[in-house]
Design a protein around this motif. Structure first.
Motif, PDB file in Angstrom:
ATOM      1  N   MET A 263       0.833  -1.210   0.000  1.00  0.00           N
ATOM      2  CA  MET A 263       0.000   0.000   0.000  1.00  0.00           C
ATOM      3  C   MET A 263       0.859   1.248   0.000  1.00  0.00           C
ATOM      4  O   MET A 263       0.588   2.217  -0.714  1.00  0.00           O
ATOM      5  CB  MET A 263      -0.941   0.005   1.215  1.00  0.00           C
ATOM      6  N   ARG A 264       1.927   1.239   0.799  1.00  0.00           N
ATOM      7  CA  ARG A 264       2.815   2.407   0.842  1.00  0.00           C
ATOM      8  C   ARG A 264       3.439   2.642  -0.536  1.00  0.00           C
ATOM      9  O   ARG A 264       3.504   3.782  -1.012  1.00  0.00           O
ATOM     10  CB  ARG A 264       3.900   2.207   1.903  1.00  0.00           C
ATOM     11  N   ASN A 265       3.865   1.556  -1.167  1.00  0.00           N
ATOM     12  CA  ASN A 265       4.468   1.690  -2.504  1.00  0.00           C
ATOM     13  C   ASN A 265       3.465   2.270  -3.496  1.00  0.00           C
ATOM     14  O   ASN A 265       3.806   3.120  -4.309  1.00  0.00           O
ATOM     15  CB  ASN A 265       4.970   0.325  -3.011  1.00  0.00           C
ATOM     16  N   PHE A 266       2.232   1.785  -3.433  1.00  0.00           N
ATOM     17  CA  PHE A 266       1.184   2.283  -4.334  1.00  0.00           C
ATOM     18  C   PHE A 266       0.933   3.772  -4.085  1.00  0.00           C
ATOM     19  O   PHE A 266       0.860   4.571  -5.017  1.00  0.00           O
ATOM     20  CB  PHE A 266      -0.101   1.481  -4.113  1.00  0.00           C
ATOM     21  N   LEU A 267       0.828   4.141  -2.828  1.00  0.00           N
ATOM     22  CA  LEU A 267       0.529   5.546  -2.480  1.00  0.00           C
ATOM     23  C   LEU A 267       1.678   6.466  -2.883  1.00  0.00           C
ATOM     24  O   LEU A 267       1.464   7.570  -3.384  1.00  0.00           O
ATOM     25  CB  LEU A 267       0.245   5.673  -0.974  1.00  0.00           C
ATOM     26  N   LYS A 268       2.904   5.993  -2.673  1.00  0.00           N
ATOM     27  CA  LYS A 268       4.076   6.798  -3.047  1.00  0.00           C
ATOM     28  C   LYS A 268       4.139   6.978  -4.556  1.00  0.00           C
ATOM     29  O   LYS A 268       4.368   8.082  -5.047  1.00  0.00           O
ATOM     30  CB  LYS A 268       5.365   6.107  -2.564  1.00  0.00           C
ATOM     31  N   ALA A 269       3.935   5.893  -5.273  1.00  0.00           N
ATOM     32  CA  ALA A 269       4.033   5.949  -6.738  1.00  0.00           C
ATOM     33  C   ALA A 269       3.004   6.909  -7.317  1.00  0.00           C
ATOM     34  O   ALA A 269       3.265   7.588  -8.310  1.00  0.00           O
ATOM     35  CB  ALA A 269       3.866   4.552  -7.326  1.00  0.00           C
ATOM     36  N   GLY A 270       1.845   6.969  -6.704  1.00  0.00           N
ATOM     37  CA  GLY A 270       0.784   7.842  -7.219  1.00  0.00           C
ATOM     38  C   GLY A 270       0.777   9.224  -6.575  1.00  0.00           C
ATOM     39  O   GLY A 270      -0.101  10.029  -6.856  1.00  0.00           O
ATOM     40  N   ASN A 271       1.747   9.473  -5.698  1.00  0.00           N
ATOM     41  CA  ASN A 271       1.823  10.763  -4.995  1.00  0.00           C
ATOM     42  C   ASN A 271       0.514  11.099  -4.269  1.00  0.00           C
ATOM     43  O   ASN A 271       0.037  12.223  -4.316  1.00  0.00           O
ATOM     44  CB  ASN A 271       2.202  11.866  -5.994  1.00  0.00           C
ATOM     45  N   PHE A 272      -0.038  10.091  -3.599  1.00  0.00           N
ATOM     46  CA  PHE A 272      -1.295  10.287  -2.876  1.00  0.00           C
ATOM     47  C   PHE A 272      -1.016  10.755  -1.444  1.00  0.00           C
ATOM     48  O   PHE A 272      -0.018  10.371  -0.842  1.00  0.00           O
ATOM     49  CB  PHE A 272      -2.097   8.981  -2.822  1.00  0.00           C
ATOM     50  N   LYS A 273      -1.955  11.549  -0.916  1.00  0.00           N
ATOM     51  CA  LYS A 273      -1.823  12.031   0.466  1.00  0.00           C
ATOM     52  C   LYS A 273      -2.769  11.301   1.414  1.00  0.00           C
ATOM     53  O   LYS A 273      -2.782  11.580   2.612  1.00  0.00           O
ATOM     54  CB  LYS A 273      -2.079  13.536   0.514  1.00  0.00           C
ATOM     55  N   GLY A 274      -3.574  10.417   0.869  1.00  0.00           N
ATOM     56  CA  GLY A 274      -4.477   9.657   1.715  1.00  0.00           C
ATOM     57  C   GLY A 274      -5.289   8.708   0.857  1.00  0.00           C
ATOM     58  O   GLY A 274      -5.206   8.752  -0.376  1.00  0.00           O
ATOM     59  N   TYR A 275      -6.080   7.874   1.510  1.00  0.00           N
ATOM     60  CA  TYR A 275      -6.820   6.857   0.756  1.00  0.00           C
ATOM     61  C   TYR A 275      -8.016   6.370   1.554  1.00  0.00           C
ATOM     62  O   TYR A 275      -8.167   6.670   2.739  1.00  0.00           O
ATOM     63  CB  TYR A 275      -5.905   5.675   0.403  1.00  0.00           C
ATOM     64  N   THR A 276      -8.853   5.625   0.876  1.00  0.00           N
ATOM     65  CA  THR A 276      -9.948   4.925   1.540  1.00  0.00           C
ATOM     66  C   THR A 276      -9.891   3.468   1.090  1.00  0.00           C
ATOM     67  O   THR A 276      -9.349   3.154   0.028  1.00  0.00           O
ATOM     68  CB  THR A 276     -11.328   5.477   1.141  1.00  0.00           C
ATOM     69  N   ASP A 277     -10.440   2.592   1.906  1.00  0.00           N
ATOM     70  CA  ASP A 277     -10.665   1.223   1.449  1.00  0.00           C
ATOM     71  C   ASP A 277     -12.037   0.793   1.948  1.00  0.00           C
ATOM     72  O   ASP A 277     -12.729   1.581   2.612  1.00  0.00           O
ATOM     73  CB  ASP A 277      -9.555   0.275   1.933  1.00  0.00           C
ATOM     74  N   GLU A 299       2.221   7.849   9.650  1.00  0.00           N
ATOM     75  CA  GLU A 299       3.218   8.502   8.783  1.00  0.00           C
ATOM     76  C   GLU A 299       2.686   9.801   8.193  1.00  0.00           C
ATOM     77  O   GLU A 299       3.424  10.543   7.559  1.00  0.00           O
ATOM     78  CB  GLU A 299       3.605   7.574   7.628  1.00  0.00           C
ATOM     79  N   GLY A 300       1.369  10.022   8.310  1.00  0.00           N
ATOM     80  CA  GLY A 300       0.808  11.270   7.806  1.00  0.00           C
ATOM     81  C   GLY A 300      -0.227  11.100   6.713  1.00  0.00           C
ATOM     82  O   GLY A 300      -0.797  12.088   6.240  1.00  0.00           O
ATOM     83  N   TYR A 301      -0.479   9.880   6.283  1.00  0.00           N
ATOM     84  CA  TYR A 301      -1.517   9.680   5.265  1.00  0.00           C
ATOM     85  C   TYR A 301      -2.910   9.853   5.884  1.00  0.00           C
ATOM     86  O   TYR A 301      -3.146   9.452   7.015  1.00  0.00           O
ATOM     87  CB  TYR A 301      -1.421   8.269   4.664  1.00  0.00           C
ATOM     88  N   GLY A 302      -3.809  10.419   5.102  1.00  0.00           N
ATOM     89  CA  GLY A 302      -5.203  10.470   5.523  1.00  0.00           C
ATOM     90  C   GLY A 302      -5.829   9.105   5.283  1.00  0.00           C
ATOM     91  O   GLY A 302      -5.439   8.389   4.373  1.00  0.00           O
TER      92      GLY A 302
END
Ligand code: MN
Length: 499
Positions: A263-277, A299-302
């Motif tokens: 998940m961290r790799n996915f979020l970093k690659a997409g330059n995301f600041k947060g997510y939902t599941d 770590e600071g993700y929403g």
């Protein structure tokens, strides 16, 4: 989190040519001194940059345009040491897109009783110069914060600092990307909303990604990366014996680590600041992300559960606003009540995803079954949150506008141990009291999901709502239902007539 000291607030002093060179030189000297003093104050989270005194419509327009187009500038603090005829400000204020704070201060704290003359009066006239400026900002219906008092007073500096933190959160939202794995939990209303309007109003985008795309990234995680993360778990937390190396459930800990890294790799690659599941859409995933979401939040993700993108974005903004402050911010849900008439409490928690930034003790890593979702038992961090003042904040979509609701609460230590509760939790008492607080929240349409904060105050949230230009409703120490109901009615009318 990012370093807020990379961000700037511009200190802009208004004046006019009428006073002549000598006075304008003094105005500039005094303004520089004030800007430097605020900049150096340890309570101030960002840089304060002095800008040359503006004396004409052209200079005012120029500084506002530059503020708009300077990425590190998150807002303008304006002060009128002398009189600055406010029609000069129309052009600049009309284009200003960054948050505005009006510092209504005066260079001299005290009136110099024995020496005061007309020269002194002509230089130190913010008492009326700032009124002229205030009229224009009000005439233009612009939101701004007005802070009153001497610039060396700690209350003044703190109030400025609160606004700066709100501006940092607001700045972080501009062009931010939030990612949704799956849609909303089916049939849930309050977590829905207008994502187009949110992008227009808030500046962040929310887009969905197939769970299969995430699963692919998770499956690409190497064994050595998993080993490193598992070692980190064992170092930082108390890991339940069966989950430890050699334990019969260690494989499940490794699976949780794999999900987290993916998940961290996915979020970093997409330059995301947060997510939902959402637990309803986990195809190809072995567990619902538990410890993954908890640690990513730390770590600071929403984060927002069940597709709740508004709360994910809010949690992110709150984390940015609180950068460097003691205490934490987390995704939260009002879960269960304690209705003992002598000690009424809310137990806040979630299925799994509470951020360890609010933990009071060393979290334990545990694995337990989850009644819903139909996946393997998820690994999660279990802990109690600290006691003390806190707040819950929720943004809801009322159809024609967004409403930010804030309830001030006081968190308390658990009155009993909760040996069978397999999730992180926090107990709090809503202000002004349980019955009024909960009734007001429900009347306001506040969500069951919130951003929970130990270190932000209602003032931070109010400043933030004003920057966003959305409705703000406070349920605090002095609230009563009669006033709250009237505010809701009046706000409803107001938002029917404004855009
Ligand atoms: Mn939930």
């Amino acid at each position: 989190m990012e370093d807020l000291k990379k961000l700037e607030v511009w200190f802009v002093t208004g004046s006019q040519h009428l006073y002549g060179e000598e006075t304008l030189k003094q105005v500039a000297e005094h303004s520089t001194q004030i800007a430097r003093s605020i900049d150096k104050d340890p309570a101030i989270p960002v840089r304060v940059v002095f800008k040359p005194v503006v004396k004409s419509p052209e200079e005012i327009y120029q500084v506002c345009v530059e503020a708009n187009t300077t990425p590190t500038c998150i807002g303008i603090m304006a002060w009128m040491h002398t009189f600055s005829p406010a029609k000069m400000w129309i052009g600049g204020l009309k284009v200003l897109q960054k948050p505005l704070l009006h510092l209504h201060t005066q260079f001299n704290r005290d009136i110099p009783w024995s020496s005061i003359d007309m020269d002194f009066m002509n230089l130190n006239q913010s008492a009326h110069g700032d009124r002229e400026f205030g009229f224009m900002v009000s005439r233009m219906r612009m939101n701004r914060k007005v802070v009153v008092g001497h610039w060396q007073e700690s209350q003044v500096v703190n109030s400025v600092s609160v606004w700066m933190r709100a501006a940092a959160g607001w700045n972080d939202w501009q062009n931010a990307r939030f990612c949704r794995f799956g849609d909303n939990m089916r049939q849930v209303a309050v977590t829905e909303g207008d994502k187009v309007e949110a992008e227009l109003k808030f500046g962040y985008s929310v887009n969905g990604y197939g769970i299969g795309d995430l699963v692919k990234v998770i499956n690409d995680v190497s064994d050595s990366a998993i080993g490193q993360t598992v070692a980190e778990y064992e170092e930082i937390y108390t890991v339940q014996a069966p989950l430890r190396k050699g334990g019969d459930r260690h494989k499940e800990l490794r699976e949780a680590a794999k999900i987290e890294i993916g998940m961290r790799n996915f979020l970093k690659a997409g330059n995301f600041k947060g997510y939902t599941d959402t637990f309803e859409d986990l195809h190809g995933m072995v567990q619902l992300p538990g410890i993954a979401s908890q640690r990513l939040m730390a770590e600071g993700y929403g984060f927002g559960g069940e597709g709740d993108w508004k709360t994910s974005a809010l949690v992110r903004a709150m984390k940015v606003m609180a950068t460097g402050l003691k205490g934490g911010n987390s995704f939260m849900e009002d879960y269960t009540y304690h209705f003992d008439p002598n000690n009424q409490l809310v137990l806040g928690s979630h299925m799994l995803e509470i951020c360890p930034s609010i933990a009071n003790d060393k979290p334990t890593v545990e694995v337990h079954p989850l009644g819903i979702g139909g996946k393997a038992d998820p690994v999660r961090l279990v802990f109690n949150a600290g006691s003390g003042p806190a707040l819950n904040a929720s943004i809801v979509d009322m159809g024609n506008r967004f409403r930010l609701i804030v309830n001030e609460v006081v968190a308390v230590d658990p009155i009993e141990s909760l040996p069978k509760l397999p999730v992180a939790r926090v107990l709090w008492k809503p202000y002004p009291d349980m019955k009024t607080g909960c009734a007001a929240w429900i009347l306001a349409g506040g969500a069951h999901h919130t951003g929970y904060s130990q270190n932000l105050t209602a003032e931070h949230m109010e400043d933030f709502a004003e920057m966003a230009g959305i409705e703000y409703l406070l349920i605090g120490k002095n609230s009563n239902l009669y006033d709250i109901k009237n505010q809701l009615r009046w706000n409803d009318l107001y938002y029917r007539h404004s855009i």
